[in-house]
Scaffold this motif. Structure first.
Motif, PDB file in Angstrom:
ATOM      1  N   PHE A 107       0.831  -1.193   0.000  1.00  0.00           N
ATOM      2  CA  PHE A 107       0.000   0.000   0.000  1.00  0.00           C
ATOM      3  C   PHE A 107       0.869   1.248   0.000  1.00  0.00           C
ATOM      4  CE2 PHE A 107      -4.224  -1.549   0.449  1.00  0.00           C
ATOM      5  CZ  PHE A 107      -4.162  -2.721   1.181  1.00  0.00           C
ATOM      6  N   TYR A 114      -4.144  10.052   7.120  1.00  0.00           N
ATOM      7  CA  TYR A 114      -3.635   9.228   6.027  1.00  0.00           C
ATOM      8  C   TYR A 114      -4.756   8.887   5.064  1.00  0.00           C
ATOM      9  CZ  TYR A 114       0.839   7.638   8.102  1.00  0.00           C
ATOM     10  OH  TYR A 114       2.108   7.523   8.602  1.00  0.00           O
ATOM     11  N   PHE A 146      -5.098   6.023   2.055  1.00  0.00           N
ATOM     12  CA  PHE A 146      -4.439   4.884   1.430  1.00  0.00           C
ATOM     13  C   PHE A 146      -4.941   4.668   0.008  1.00  0.00           C
ATOM     14  CE2 PHE A 146      -1.965   2.453   4.558  1.00  0.00           C
ATOM     15  CZ  PHE A 146      -2.292   3.118   5.726  1.00  0.00           C
ATOM     16  N   GLY A 147      -4.052   4.124  -0.815  1.00  0.00           N
ATOM     17  CA  GLY A 147      -4.466   3.644  -2.118  1.00  0.00           C
ATOM     18  C   GLY A 147      -5.094   2.266  -1.984  1.00  0.00           C
ATOM     19  N   SER A 148      -5.489   1.697  -3.100  1.00  0.00           N
ATOM     20  CA  SER A 148      -6.147   0.383  -3.088  1.00  0.00           C
ATOM     21  C   SER A 148      -5.162  -0.767  -3.025  1.00  0.00           C
ATOM     22  CB  SER A 148      -7.034   0.236  -4.325  1.00  0.00           C
ATOM     23  OG  SER A 148      -8.061   1.207  -4.304  1.00  0.00           O
TER      24      SER A 148
END
Lengths: 113, 111
Positions: B91, B100, B102-104
């Motif tokens: 991630f 934060y 987060f991406g996938s």
């Protein structure tokens, strides 16, 4: 120290009931705590946070409680819904390195319809 | 905003090959983090940047791992050579102050 993943504890609750997810931390220098929710196939998503100078903070359907005496953090979810099913992580940052977030091992919440 | 964008979503590679994971942070965020997630070890912080400068790489497991952030809108995590034990979900996250995003993630499988 750094968190190490363990066998994931699981909590099952009936839809509509309240859920309580617990987390213990070991570092007394931690001064900021965050709860994240991670659904299957997705990245963790911020839920709520709390600073060490507080002992309770409320959001929409969620409440975080902090007990610094016993180094314990909890997340309460009111009227749990099927969409709440996910893995929940508590995370902490240290006073000396506030931008470095350390994650706990996580708790899997399963909501029974 | 499209959020944090990671590519590829899935990567399957043979042991010994070089792997490059990519991340585009949210515009305006000044922190970028790389995490690795496995069942055995949970979420581990590998490295993070502030204003494109690496701040803490103590979580990078070995010299086989390297990360760069050539500009504010792009970062890479490279593994060379890859090994089966590197299989995990990686991630990327970005932040401004203490929130934060987060991406996938990139699911890496090394066979």
């Amino acid at each position: 120290g750094e968190s190490v993943g363990l066998h994931l504890p699981t909590l099952s609750v009936q839809e509509g009931d309240n859920s309580i997810i617990n987390c213990a931390y070991s570092n007394s220098a931690s001064d900021y705590f965050i709860w994240y929710k991670q659904e299957s196939g997705k990245g963790p998503q911020f839920i709520i946070d709390i600073r060490s100078n507080m002992d309770k903070r409320q959001g929409q359907r969620v409440t975080v409680l902090l007990n610094k005496t016993v180094k314990h953090l909890s997340l309460q979810i009111a009227a749990t819904q099927p969409g709440d099913s996910a893995v929940y992580f508590c995370a902490e940052t240290l006073k000396t390195s506030y931008d470095k977030v350390i994650f706990g091992p996580g708790t899997s919440l399963s909501v029974i319809p | 905003d499209a959020g944090v964008i990671q590519s590829p979503r899935h990567e399957v590679t043979e042991m010994g090959q070089e792997v490059t994971l990519r991340c585009k942070p949210i515009s305006g965020h000044d922190y970028l983090f790389w995490y690795r997630q496995t069942m055995m070890r949970g979420l581990e912080l590998l490295i993070y940047f502030n204003n494109n400068v690496p701040i803490d790489d103590s979580g990078m497991p070995e010299d086989r791992f390297s990360a760069k952030m050539p500009n504010a809108s792009f970062s890479t995590l490279k593994i060379q050579p890859s090994e089966p034990r590197d299989s995990a979900v990686y991630f990327c996250a970005s932040s401004l102050a203490r929130g934060y995003t987060f991406g996938s993630g990139t699911r890496l499988t090394v066979v």
